[in-house]
Structures are given as C-alpha cells and as structure tokens.
Design a protein around this motif. Structure first.
Motif, PDB file in Angstrom:
ATOM      1  N   UNK A 162      24.293  60.789 -16.467  1.00 29.64           N
ATOM      2  CA  UNK A 162      23.672  60.028 -17.531  1.00 29.64           C
ATOM      3  C   UNK A 162      22.169  60.260 -17.534  1.00 29.64           C
ATOM      4  N   UNK A 163      21.571  60.400 -18.705  1.00 32.26           N
ATOM      5  CA  UNK A 163      20.103  60.577 -18.762  1.00 32.26           C
ATOM      6  C   UNK A 163      19.402  59.324 -18.289  1.00 32.26           C
ATOM      7  N   UNK A 164      18.232  59.504 -17.697  1.00 31.05           N
ATOM      8  CA  UNK A 164      17.454  58.374 -17.193  1.00 31.05           C
ATOM      9  C   UNK A 164      16.006  58.550 -17.605  1.00 31.05           C
ATOM     10  N   UNK A 165      15.361  57.454 -17.879  1.00 36.54           N
ATOM     11  CA  UNK A 165      13.921  57.407 -18.097  1.00 36.54           C
ATOM     12  C   UNK A 165      13.441  56.053 -17.614  1.00 36.54           C
ATOM     13  N   UNK A 166      12.129  55.862 -17.404  1.00 42.10           N
ATOM     14  CA  UNK A 166      11.655  54.554 -16.948  1.00 42.10           C
ATOM     15  C   UNK A 166      12.007  53.403 -17.888  1.00 42.10           C
ATOM     16  N   UNK A 167      12.358  53.721 -19.128  1.00 48.07           N
ATOM     17  CA  UNK A 167      12.697  52.663 -20.092  1.00 48.07           C
ATOM     18  C   UNK A 167      14.188  52.552 -20.378  1.00 48.07           C
ATOM     19  N   UNK A 171      18.408  49.297 -22.360  1.00 51.47           N
ATOM     20  CA  UNK A 171      19.680  49.326 -23.081  1.00 51.47           C
ATOM     21  C   UNK A 171      20.806  48.656 -22.297  1.00 51.47           C
ATOM     22  N   UNK A 172      20.500  48.098 -21.117  1.00 49.50           N
ATOM     23  CA  UNK A 172      21.516  47.507 -20.248  1.00 49.50           C
ATOM     24  C   UNK A 172      21.415  45.981 -20.242  1.00 49.50           C
ATOM     25  N   UNK A 173      22.512  45.304 -19.869  1.00 46.07           N
ATOM     26  CA  UNK A 173      22.452  43.843 -19.754  1.00 46.07           C
ATOM     27  C   UNK A 173      21.430  43.435 -18.696  1.00 46.07           C
ATOM     28  N   UNK A 174      20.601  42.451 -19.034  1.00 49.51           N
ATOM     29  CA  UNK A 174      19.511  42.055 -18.139  1.00 49.51           C
ATOM     30  C   UNK A 174      19.574  40.566 -17.842  1.00 49.51           C
ATOM     31  N   UNK A 175      19.241  40.221 -16.609  1.00 52.13           N
ATOM     32  CA  UNK A 175      19.140  38.822 -16.199  1.00 52.13           C
ATOM     33  C   UNK A 175      17.812  38.617 -15.493  1.00 52.13           C
ATOM     34  N   UNK A 176      17.373  37.376 -15.421  1.00 51.27           N
ATOM     35  CA  UNK A 176      16.163  36.989 -14.692  1.00 51.27           C
ATOM     36  C   UNK A 176      14.897  37.625 -15.265  1.00 51.27           C
ATOM     37  N   UNK A 177      14.916  37.974 -16.546  1.00 52.90           N
ATOM     38  CA  UNK A 177      13.734  38.550 -17.171  1.00 52.90           C
ATOM     39  C   UNK A 177      13.079  37.535 -18.098  1.00 52.90           C
ATOM     40  N   UNK A 401       9.517  45.098 -16.736  1.00 51.49           N
ATOM     41  CA  UNK A 401       8.413  45.552 -17.588  1.00 51.49           C
ATOM     42  C   UNK A 401       7.207  45.934 -16.734  1.00 51.49           C
ATOM     43  N   UNK A 402       6.908  45.129 -15.738  1.00 47.13           N
ATOM     44  CA  UNK A 402       5.809  45.405 -14.805  1.00 47.13           C
ATOM     45  C   UNK A 402       6.080  46.676 -14.007  1.00 47.13           C
ATOM     46  N   UNK A 403       7.306  46.808 -13.485  1.00 45.01           N
ATOM     47  CA  UNK A 403       7.649  47.983 -12.682  1.00 45.01           C
ATOM     48  C   UNK A 403       7.596  49.255 -13.534  1.00 45.01           C
ATOM     49  N   UNK A 404       8.121  49.187 -14.755  1.00 48.35           N
ATOM     50  CA  UNK A 404       8.130  50.365 -15.621  1.00 48.35           C
ATOM     51  C   UNK A 404       6.714  50.857 -15.931  1.00 48.35           C
ATOM     52  N   UNK A 405       5.795  49.921 -16.159  1.00 43.54           N
ATOM     53  CA  UNK A 405       4.436  50.295 -16.529  1.00 43.54           C
ATOM     54  C   UNK A 405       3.726  51.080 -15.435  1.00 43.54           C
ATOM     55  N   UNK A 406       4.168  50.906 -14.188  1.00 45.03           N
ATOM     56  CA  UNK A 406       3.537  51.611 -13.070  1.00 45.03           C
ATOM     57  C   UNK A 406       4.439  52.702 -12.492  1.00 45.03           C
ATOM     58  N   UNK A 407       5.444  53.141 -13.257  1.00 49.75           N
ATOM     59  CA  UNK A 407       6.346  54.201 -12.810  1.00 49.75           C
ATOM     60  C   UNK A 407       5.976  55.489 -13.521  1.00 49.75           C
ATOM     61  N   UNK A 408       5.719  56.520 -12.747  1.00 49.07           N
ATOM     62  CA  UNK A 408       5.195  57.746 -13.342  1.00 49.07           C
ATOM     63  C   UNK A 408       5.511  58.948 -12.465  1.00 49.07           C
ATOM     64  N   UNK A 435      24.025  46.686 -14.770  1.00 47.16           N
ATOM     65  CA  UNK A 435      22.895  45.911 -15.242  1.00 47.16           C
ATOM     66  C   UNK A 435      21.601  46.690 -15.326  1.00 47.16           C
ATOM     67  N   UNK A 436      20.596  46.042 -15.896  1.00 42.62           N
ATOM     68  CA  UNK A 436      19.307  46.688 -16.139  1.00 42.62           C
ATOM     69  C   UNK A 436      18.582  47.059 -14.853  1.00 42.62           C
ATOM     70  N   UNK A 437      18.690  46.208 -13.828  1.00 39.50           N
ATOM     71  CA  UNK A 437      17.943  46.487 -12.597  1.00 39.50           C
ATOM     72  C   UNK A 437      18.485  47.714 -11.866  1.00 39.50           C
ATOM     73  N   UNK A 438      19.795  47.841 -11.777  1.00 40.08           N
ATOM     74  CA  UNK A 438      20.360  49.029 -11.142  1.00 40.08           C
ATOM     75  C   UNK A 438      20.019  50.277 -11.964  1.00 40.08           C
ATOM     76  N   UNK A 439      20.046  50.150 -13.278  1.00 46.38           N
ATOM     77  CA  UNK A 439      19.695  51.283 -14.133  1.00 46.38           C
ATOM     78  C   UNK A 439      18.267  51.744 -13.860  1.00 46.38           C
ATOM     79  N   UNK A 440      17.328  50.809 -13.727  1.00 47.68           N
ATOM     80  CA  UNK A 440      15.950  51.213 -13.443  1.00 47.68           C
ATOM     81  C   UNK A 440      15.827  51.828 -12.056  1.00 47.68           C
ATOM     82  N   UNK A 441      16.392  51.170 -11.059  1.00 45.57           N
ATOM     83  CA  UNK A 441      16.189  51.598  -9.674  1.00 45.57           C
ATOM     84  C   UNK A 441      16.855  52.944  -9.376  1.00 45.57           C
TER      85      UNK A 441
END
Length: 619
Positions: A162-167, A171-177, A401-408, A435-441
């Motif tokens: 699956x393609x991945x990007x910091x954002x 597109x995934x279900x998110x909790x605690x945001x 959102x905070x983590x994505x902004x500093x991912x490069x 979920x969204x967190x596993x997708x980002x990590x």
C-alpha cells in the motif's frame, strides 16, 4: 572459486543477523529506482536487503558478477554512509555463488564474522556490509509460482504494497484526536513545517542500533518521566531534577546488570494524553476533557478546554527549550559517571529512605567513581566515551497533525523520519491495526514502542509487528507490556509464544504503572507501590519461564518530592501533602530509587538464568 582449504565455508552460527522472519514479502528490484519485477526467481538466486536505511528490496543475481556499493556504476546500488563505493562482490561460477570483500573501509561479514578473500554462499546466509546493511542470500523455493509475486505473511503484504505518505493516516479511522478549527490548524501546521526537526536522523538511527543490542541482551532500556509534561515545568530546576533521577536509576541498573543502560526520557514532547472520556462534567456543566498542554488547558472553562492549534507551536517551542537545556547539561558534565556527587539528590538525606538503600547506593557510586579514575590514570587522558552517558527522548505519538508536520526526508538517507522525538510510541487505545495511528507509524524510520494491555490477542500483536516492521529490522520494535498485577502470568505467555513463533524481533519492556491505577475512598487517583513491584516481579518470572528476556522498564516518575503513589513509606493520608500531577500519579524520588534496586536484583538473577540457557529465536 577458491577451494575450501583456502576459503572455508563459515557455519551458520548464532549471530546478530539471524532469526529474520522467514516468510517476509520479497519484492524484486534491480536498480536504484526500485523497478519491480516478478519473474525470473525460478532460475536465479537473489539477495534480500533486510537492514539499513535504504528501503527494503530484493536484488536478482542473474549475471556472473554483481558489485555491491554506493557508486552508481555498481550493479547493486545501495546508498549508505557506511558502504564503500565498491564494497563487495557476488560472483557465480557454474552453479555456485560466492561473496568477497573489495577492500572496503568498514568490512564485509558473513554470518557475523569478517571475511577476507572469497567465501561460498548457501541459502539463508547473512551478509553484513559495514555497520548496518544486512542482506540475505536466497534461492527460490519450489513453492514459488513462476512470474508471480512471492506471497506475504500476515500483515506484511499490506504494509509494503500500500502507498504511504505522512498524510495517508488521514484516510483511516481515528480516535483520540482533537476537533480543531480547520483554518487555524492549517496556519499552525504551516509554521511547524518550516521549523527544524527537534532530533536528527543520525540520533534516531543511533538509538535504533542500541535497541538492537538490547534485543540481543547486550543492553538494558530505561524509559521514564512525567505522565504528562506541562509548559510551566519548562524551567531549570524541574528539568535538572528529571534528568538526575533518570540518571540515578540508570546508574543502579547499570551496576547490577553489568551492561550499558539506554536512557529514554518521557520529556521534551510528552504534552498530550489520551482520555477514557472526551468530556468532563462538573456541577452539571459538561466541557471537553483536558488532554494535555499540546491541545488545551486544565482550567475548567470553555475557553481553556477549546482545542487550540497554536498550542502545537508552543509545544514545539517548549520541547526545543527543554532539549537545548538538557544537551547543555550533558555537555557541561552533569551526567559524568566520574562525578557521582552530581547524582546526589536531597532524598538521600531523608530519614524515610532506608539506611540499607542509602548505603548501597553510596557504596556503588564510590566503586564506579574509583574505577573510572583508575582508568583515566592508566589511559593518561579523558574517558568521555566511558564516563559520559547519552539520553534520548520519547513521547506518545498521539496528536498525528503535530507528528506529521515534523516528519520529513533528510539528505543522504532514504525513508521518512518523525523528528519530534527519537522514539515515539503507540498507546493501548490507539493501536487498532486499521486505524490512523498504525497507518502513520508504519511509514516512519524511528524505533517504535507499542503499549500492550491484558486484552491484546496474540495474533493481533504479531500482525502489528509485521505491519510496523515488515522487514523485521533489528532495533525497530519495542513491546511495552502494561497488564496490571495478577494478569501477567496468564496473559503474557501466549503473546511471548506467538511473537517467538513468528520470529519477530522485539525488545520486551515492562510498564507496571498503567495497569495498576486505583481510586481511594476519598476519590483520589493513585497507584500502589506494592502492585507496581508485583507486576515487575511477575513479568520477570514469566520471561524466565518462557525462556525469553525482559529487556527494559517503563516508569512514570519525577524528580520532585511528590506524594502521588501510596506505599514505600506513603499512606492514603499522605496523598494530599504534595499531589501535583494533572493526569496520572508518579513515583517520587525515593520510590523510584527503591524500585530500581528491586529491578536490579531481578536483573542479576535473570542474567544468571540466561547465561545457562540459549534464548529462543527472535528474542
């Protein structure tokens, strides 16, 4: 090919490169652009790239000679700082293959041993180039279908294909945001993206290498700090005391374990906390819950509890100030093990600290100091590499959102680095596989911790590991177990067995704090020191029984003289004395030191047990 008397075939001994997942997804690539091919495996062997910074790929050995190196002219082009331009060569003579080093600067290793000359290869051999690049030599199996992709193990195929990007987490279900105003959030994130990273990719990769050593039993990890930092705590004394208690506990563990301790602080970013309820009601008034200074403020008012995106920028600034001060303290010699007086805290003068603990620590500090002074005299120079200690930062990667902004991406390295902390972790409430967190990590190069509670299913834990670390990279994954006293003996063994059977590389860490929260009759949230110690003991016992290794501990502790956890000299009547936390109760200095000595004794007994038995694969 040289005969065996000149170039003996090295046996497959237990090495740092072994126990890689045998069923990983193998995607063929023959050039630096990673062009995918799926045919040809039925006729030729291949090299699977397992470790290093370069994204994982497979190189088909379909010629007589393949040079591996950083040069673009190399037939196997790997961009790594530790790799020479022409580092090694794989040659084919008839139906046999061999590896030889090309006078590389950092060496070529076969099954963990350095080579000179030409050595024959068989399926499963591990080749390490320089400090971190690991390849495995393989032949296709009869089960592989001609012209088709080689199948993946559970969870791995999705993570790699699956393609991945910091954002892509969006597109995934998110909790605690938080529920931000979109326009305000966009302005804050634009500012964050312009700011430099709080940590560097070099530091992240260095920590990963240390964790890999801990996975092999050569180091022990200590992770500790506040439940939730507050901006107002960004002041010299508070930061200094946090650093001192972390170093003090690590000194006790180092002396007992006779191995280096990795120090990871819950600071410089632990500004967000998950909550069991999104709202709080007081006197009939319902408002959003306080979820940390990164999102809102603790005062019970509509203005304070609003999710404010500008707090993301303030959080970055306070994390930066904290990091700069800690680095200044480190550079100034605060954590110099040759100066044990720097570790002395007022709690050693307190009458409630037992004389045995106080005397044991003083004796240990004196022994370390004398040993280092002796080494300095013998070496007639400084011993910075021996006497100084390192620290790393961690926090729960809750606010994506905070983590994505500093991912490069950074120059001279492939992959994406989350530069808010060296080691972010995923909490028990946010580790849903879809979920969204596993997708980002799953897309970041940092080492990752995952909190595992008593309700975790063994198959889900394995699926998480394969999704977050599909190449089974050493040093990448930590499982932070937080099950509560009494649950560990029945809940942890099936997870250990499943992870071992799947041959997943992990560092097992015990978090005895989060499963042992209680509320007193007067409504005060606390933790019992006895229950915390019981969970630590149960975790050691379980790993001993399973033949695995507990490689670290995770505590919420503070350098302040607080009264938040009962036990070890405190009763419920003492809680009102200095109850300062806005979230969860923490161990105070005295309790942290006593806990460290308890853990130290268990490390010694478990080390004796491990010395007499070989650990199972994957641990």
């Amino acid at each position: 090919m040289e005969n065996e008397s000149n170039s003996p075939k090295l046996p497959n001994l237990a090495t740092e490169d072994e126990d890689i997942e045998e069923t990983e997804f193998r995607q063929a690539a023959t050039d630096a652009s990673s062009k995918v091919i799926v045919a040809g495996f039925e006729a030729h062997p291949y090299l699977v790239l397992l470790g290093g910074v370069t994204p994982r790929r497979v190189f088909l050995l379909d010629g007589n000679e393949h040079v591996i190196g950083r040069s673009t002219e190399s037939s196997i082009h790997i961009v790594e700082s530790g790799i020479s331009r022409s580092h090694a060569r794989v040659v084919c003579e008839g139906s046999e293959y061999a590896i030889e080093d090309l006078d590389s600067a950092n060496g070529t290793f076969l099954n963990g041993k350095p080579i000179k000359g030409r050595y024959s290869l068989t399926a499963g051999d591990r080749i390490r180039l320089g400090p971190s690049v690991i390849l495995r030599f393989e032949w296709p199996s009869d089960a592989d279908d001609e012209g088709s992709e080689i199948p993946a193990s559970t969870g791995t195929h999705r993570a790699l294909k699956d393609p991945w990007s910091p954002s892509s987490w969006q597109s995934k279900p998110a909790v605690q945001l938080p529920n931000y105003d979109p326009a305000e959030l966009a302005r804050a994130l634009t500012e964050l993206r312009r700011l430099p990273g709080l940590v560097t990719s070099w530091e992240i990769e260095h920590l990963k290498s240390l964790i890999a050593e801990a996975q092999n039993g050569d180091r022990f990890l200590l992770q500790g700090g506040d439940c939730a930092e507050m901006f107002e705590d960004c002041e010299p004394k508070t930061i200094t005391d946090k650093l001192k208690i972390l170093l003090q506990v690590s000194l006790i563990l180092t002396h007992a374990a006779r191995k280096p301790v990795i120090r990871v602080g819950r600071f410089a970013g632990q500004y967000a906390k998950p909550r069991s309820s999104p709202t709080e009601t007081r006197n009939g008034v319902e408002l959003p819950s306080y979820v940390g200074d990164l999102v809102n403020r603790p005062e019970f008012s509509a203005a304070a509890r609003r999710a404010d995106p500008q707090l993301l920028v303030r959080g970055y600034n306070h994390a930066s100030l904290t990091l700069n001060f800690i680095r200044a303290l480190s550079g100034g010699g605060l954590p110099d093990l040759g100066r044990p007086d720097a570790f002395d805290l007022p709690n050693f003068d307190r009458k409630e600290l037992s004389p045995e603990v106080r005397n044991e620590y003083a004796r240990m500090s004196r022994q370390i100091s004398e040993g280092l002074h002796f080494l300095r005299a013998m070496g007639e120079g400084s011993l910075e590499n021996v006497a100084r200690v390192e620290f790393f930062t961690s926090h729960e990667g809750l606010n994506l959102a905070y983590e994505q902004a500093q991912t490069r991406q950074v120059p001279r390295r492939d992959g994406w680095y989350c530069q808010t902390a060296h080691m972010p972790w995923i909490g028990e409430r946010t580790r849903a596989l879809d979920g969204a967190h596993i997708e980002f990590f799953r897309g970041i190069a940092n080492p990752i911790g995952v909190k595992i509670g008593p309700k975790a299913a063994p198959r889900d834990v394995v699926a998480l590991l394969r999704t977050l670390n599909p190449s089974n990279e050493p040093g990448k994954m930590l499982l932070i177990i937080r099950m509560g006293a009494g649950n560990v003996p029945s809940k942890l063994p099936p997870i250990i067995e499943a992870v071992t059977r799947a041959r997943c590389r992990v560092l097992w860490v015990s978090d005895p704090m989060h499963g042992n929260g209680i509320v007193t009759k007067t409504g005060i949230k606390t933790r019992d020191f006895t229950a915390i110690l019981q969970e630590v003991e149960e975790t050691f016992d379980t790993h001993d029984a399973c033949g695995s290794r507990l490689g670290g501990v995770h505590f919420e502790l503070t350098g302040d003289d607080v009264t938040e956890c009962i036990g070890a000299g405190l009763t419920e009547a003492d809680l009102d004395t200095r109850y300062l936390t806005t979230c969860d109760p923490r161990l105070n200095r005295k309790q942290a030191v006593e806990m460290a000595f308890c853990i130290a004794r268990r490390i010694v007994t478990s080390s004796v047990r491990l010395a007499s038995s070989r650990p199972p694969p994957g641990i």
